[in-house]
Structures are given as structure tokens and as C-alpha cells.
Design a protein around this motif. Sequence first.
Motif, short mmCIF file in Angstrom:
data_model
loop_
_atom_site.label_atom_id
_atom_site.label_comp_id
_atom_site.label_asym_id
_atom_site.label_seq_id
_atom_site.Cartn_x
_atom_site.Cartn_y
_atom_site.Cartn_z
N ARG A 14 27.47 52.26 16.12
CA ARG A 14 28.43 52.14 15.03
C ARG A 14 27.75 52.28 13.69
O ARG A 14 28.39 52.21 12.67
CB ARG A 14 29.09 50.77 15.06
N GLY A 15 26.48 52.38 13.70
CA GLY A 15 25.70 52.35 12.46
C GLY A 15 24.89 51.07 12.42
O GLY A 15 25.28 50.05 12.97
N LEU A 16 23.77 51.13 11.77
CA LEU A 16 22.88 49.98 11.75
C LEU A 16 23.50 48.77 11.07
O LEU A 16 23.35 47.64 11.52
CB LEU A 16 21.57 50.36 11.07
N ALA A 17 24.20 48.99 9.98
CA ALA A 17 24.78 47.87 9.24
C ALA A 17 25.87 47.18 10.06
O ALA A 17 25.92 45.94 10.11
CB ALA A 17 25.35 48.35 7.92
N LYS A 18 26.71 47.94 10.73
CA LYS A 18 27.78 47.34 11.53
C LYS A 18 27.22 46.60 12.73
O LYS A 18 27.68 45.51 13.08
CB LYS A 18 28.76 48.41 11.98
N ASN A 19 26.23 47.18 13.39
CA ASN A 19 25.62 46.50 14.54
C ASN A 19 24.90 45.24 14.10
O ASN A 19 24.98 44.22 14.78
CB ASN A 19 24.64 47.43 15.26
N ALA A 20 24.21 45.28 12.98
CA ALA A 20 23.52 44.10 12.49
C ALA A 20 24.52 43.01 12.11
O ALA A 20 24.32 41.84 12.45
CB ALA A 20 22.65 44.46 11.29
N ASN A 21 25.60 43.40 11.47
CA ASN A 21 26.63 42.43 11.08
C ASN A 21 27.23 41.78 12.32
O ASN A 21 27.41 40.57 12.37
CB ASN A 21 27.71 43.12 10.25
N ARG A 22 27.53 42.57 13.34
CA ARG A 22 28.10 42.04 14.58
C ARG A 22 27.12 41.08 15.26
O ARG A 22 27.52 40.04 15.77
CB ARG A 22 28.46 43.19 15.51
N ALA A 23 25.85 41.42 15.25
CA ALA A 23 24.84 40.55 15.86
C ALA A 23 24.70 39.24 15.09
O ALA A 23 24.61 38.17 15.69
CB ALA A 23 23.50 41.27 15.92
N PHE A 24 24.69 39.31 13.76
CA PHE A 24 24.57 38.08 12.95
C PHE A 24 25.77 37.17 13.17
O PHE A 24 25.62 35.95 13.28
CB PHE A 24 24.42 38.42 11.48
N VAL A 25 26.96 37.74 13.24
CA VAL A 25 28.16 36.93 13.46
C VAL A 25 28.11 36.32 14.85
O VAL A 25 28.45 35.13 15.03
CB VAL A 25 29.43 37.79 13.27
N ALA A 26 27.69 37.08 15.85
CA ALA A 26 27.60 36.55 17.21
C ALA A 26 26.59 35.41 17.28
O ALA A 26 26.84 34.39 17.94
CB ALA A 26 27.22 37.66 18.18
N LEU A 27 25.46 35.55 16.61
CA LEU A 27 24.46 34.48 16.63
C LEU A 27 24.94 33.24 15.87
O LEU A 27 24.68 32.11 16.29
CB LEU A 27 23.14 34.99 16.06
N ALA A 28 25.68 33.43 14.78
CA ALA A 28 26.22 32.29 14.05
C ALA A 28 27.26 31.56 14.89
O ALA A 28 27.28 30.31 14.95
CB ALA A 28 26.84 32.76 12.74
N LEU A 29 28.11 32.30 15.58
CA LEU A 29 29.10 31.68 16.46
C LEU A 29 28.43 30.97 17.63
O LEU A 29 28.92 29.93 18.10
CB LEU A 29 30.08 32.73 16.98
N THR A 30 27.33 31.51 18.10
CA THR A 30 26.60 30.86 19.18
C THR A 30 26.06 29.52 18.74
O THR A 30 26.11 28.54 19.49
CB THR A 30 25.45 31.76 19.66
N ASN A 31 25.54 29.44 17.52
CA ASN A 31 25.04 28.17 17.01
C ASN A 31 26.17 27.14 16.93
O ASN A 31 25.98 25.97 17.28
CB ASN A 31 24.40 28.35 15.64
N VAL A 32 27.35 27.56 16.50
CA VAL A 32 28.48 26.64 16.45
C VAL A 32 28.90 26.26 17.87
O VAL A 32 29.17 25.08 18.15
CB VAL A 32 29.66 27.29 15.68
N TYR A 33 28.93 27.23 18.77
CA TYR A 33 29.33 26.97 20.15
C TYR A 33 28.39 25.99 20.84
O TYR A 33 28.83 25.07 21.53
CB TYR A 33 29.39 28.29 20.92
N LEU A 34 27.09 26.16 20.65
CA LEU A 34 26.12 25.30 21.30
C LEU A 34 26.08 23.89 20.71
O LEU A 34 25.70 22.94 21.39
CB LEU A 34 24.73 25.93 21.26
N SER A 35 26.49 23.72 19.48
CA SER A 35 26.48 22.39 18.87
C SER A 35 27.89 21.82 18.75
O SER A 35 28.12 20.90 17.96
CB SER A 35 25.81 22.45 17.50
N ARG A 36 28.82 22.32 19.54
CA ARG A 36 30.22 21.89 19.43
C ARG A 36 30.40 20.41 19.77
O ARG A 36 31.22 19.74 19.15
CB ARG A 36 31.12 22.75 20.30
#
Length: 69
Positions: free
Chosen positions: A38-60
Motif C-alpha cells: 500500500r506504500g511505506l507510509a500506509k503500512n507503517a501507519n497500520r503497523a503503529f496502530v496495530a501495536l498501539a492497540l495491542t498494548n491496550v489489549y494486553l493491559s486491559r
Amino acid sequence: MDEVARGKNRNKSKIRARVEHVFAVVKRLWGFTKVRYRGLAKNANRAFVALALTNVYLSRRRLMAQVRP
């Protein structure tokens, strides 16, 4: 192996286990195993959002314990 080397190795393995667990959640729970081009910026953005959601999910549980009395 001497005791100093064992201590260093144990410390590294603790950190590695916590980091790898985050990536396992991202890959298994949200299907981030393959990335479409999708392009480097879109893939990076998707990865950062996924990692941020993972931090919230793991500390729920800790977060919900603060909300509930």
C-alpha cells in the motif's frame, strides 16, 4: 557458564519474551501476517496502530481495574 553470564542471559530472555508476545498478538489476533503493498507510509501507519492497540489489549485488565471500584 558463570553466574554473571546466566544473569545477563535471563534478563535478555525476559525482555525478548515480552516483546515477542506483543508481535504474536498482532500477527495472530489481527491477521498481520501478510502485508499488502500500500506504500511505506500506509503500512507503517497500520503497523503503529496495530501495536498501539495491542498494548491496550494486553493491559486491559489493569485498565479496567482502575475504572471499577
